[in-house]
Design a protein around this motif. Sequence first.
Motif, PDB file in Angstrom:
ATOM      1  N   THR A 176       8.742  -5.801  -1.478  1.00 50.94           N
ATOM      2  CA  THR A 176       8.072  -4.514  -1.295  1.00 50.94           C
ATOM      3  C   THR A 176       6.578  -4.588  -1.584  1.00 50.94           C
ATOM      4  OG1 THR A 176       8.619  -3.855  -3.564  1.00 50.94           O
ATOM      5  CG2 THR A 176      10.193  -3.268  -1.834  1.00 50.94           C
ATOM      6  N   SER A 177       6.162  -5.505  -2.467  1.00 49.55           N
ATOM      7  CA  SER A 177       4.733  -5.669  -2.745  1.00 49.55           C
ATOM      8  C   SER A 177       4.479  -7.074  -3.265  1.00 49.55           C
ATOM      9  CB  SER A 177       4.236  -4.630  -3.762  1.00 49.55           C
ATOM     10  OG  SER A 177       4.828  -4.849  -5.030  1.00 49.55           O
ATOM     11  N   ASP A 179       1.498  -9.424  -5.413  1.00 47.70           N
ATOM     12  CA  ASP A 179       0.302  -9.496  -6.241  1.00 47.70           C
ATOM     13  C   ASP A 179      -0.037 -10.964  -6.488  1.00 47.70           C
ATOM     14  OD1 ASP A 179      -0.193  -6.702  -6.635  1.00 47.70           O
ATOM     15  OD2 ASP A 179       1.578  -6.652  -7.930  1.00 47.70           O
ATOM     16  N   THR A 225      10.378  -6.564 -10.606  1.00 48.89           N
ATOM     17  CA  THR A 225       9.133  -7.317 -10.489  1.00 48.89           C
ATOM     18  C   THR A 225       9.348  -8.712 -11.055  1.00 48.89           C
ATOM     19  OG1 THR A 225       7.793  -5.315 -10.671  1.00 48.89           O
ATOM     20  CG2 THR A 225       6.701  -7.409 -11.114  1.00 48.89           C
ATOM     21  N   PRO A 237       4.376  -8.209   2.174  1.00 47.29           N
ATOM     22  CA  PRO A 237       5.407  -7.183   1.986  1.00 47.29           C
ATOM     23  C   PRO A 237       6.217  -6.978   3.268  1.00 47.29           C
ATOM     24  CG  PRO A 237       3.313  -6.460   1.075  1.00 47.29           C
ATOM     25  CD  PRO A 237       3.032  -7.731   1.817  1.00 47.29           C
TER      26      PRO A 237
END
Length: 283
Positions: A176-177, A179, A225, A237
């Motif tokens: 979903t994301s 970093d 996460t 993503p």
Amino acid sequence: MTTETIELSDALGEPIELYRFSYGPGVGTILAYTDADFAITHDTITYQPVAGLDREPIVASQSLDRSDMEIEIDEQAEIAQLFLVYPPSDVVGLTIFRCHWDAEAGAITTPMAVWIGSILSCKRSGYLAALHGESVDTSLRRTGLRWHWQYMCPHVLYGPQCQADRNAHSITVGVTSVDPRTITVSGLIEDQYRGGVVSWQPLGLPLEQRTVLGIVQNAQAGTSTLTLAGAPRHLEPSESVELAKGCRHTLGDCRDIFANAPRYGGMPYIPLDNPHGTTRIYN
């Protein structure tokens, strides 16, 4: 005209070197460069000219085949960018060929390999990247790891000695994301995946893998996460990753989670009390 003829001549020699970096399986993962000022094709591979390409001189000695090598190249070259954020997941091999430019034939002579090895690290100085290479002979002569008498299992998880079925203990989750050091995936991931491996297959590139260092669940959002050992390169993503379980290298994990106790490499029954010490074992 042959390479030997040009080598023995006084003024015909125009040496050209070809650098072939191989990263993962397949021709699509080969990076090829030359110190000539024009592109050269050899064995269906096109070697592109690149600025700043140079190497240490090869010293004639008894350990010639075991000498390390440092290669300088423009920091913007793709091979230098490969080491920019995180080391590659696969071994980066290097073969250096040497040949001559035959002006009469308008082509190169038959290239000869002068150095074969792998790239271990990369450092930057100014606009150049210095790649440190180790010869293949050095790696073959290195002493292997010793198997100690220890509680914990020394086998690499899913490796040839462990032989645990990675596919049977892996799940596929959506990202979903992303970093610099973490990724967020859908679903609540169990703590058993801590120490495991997350992998993904970028389009047209070798497989990328990272160790999972930590897991933080978000029950309200239904996501987790994952803290990774390195930057998640070439991952966006909405893509999917494969997540394999981790192992604490104990007999309990080997037996209860992986059903692999017969291949456990540790010594779980080492006595804790020294029979020759001062502690009384028997009353």
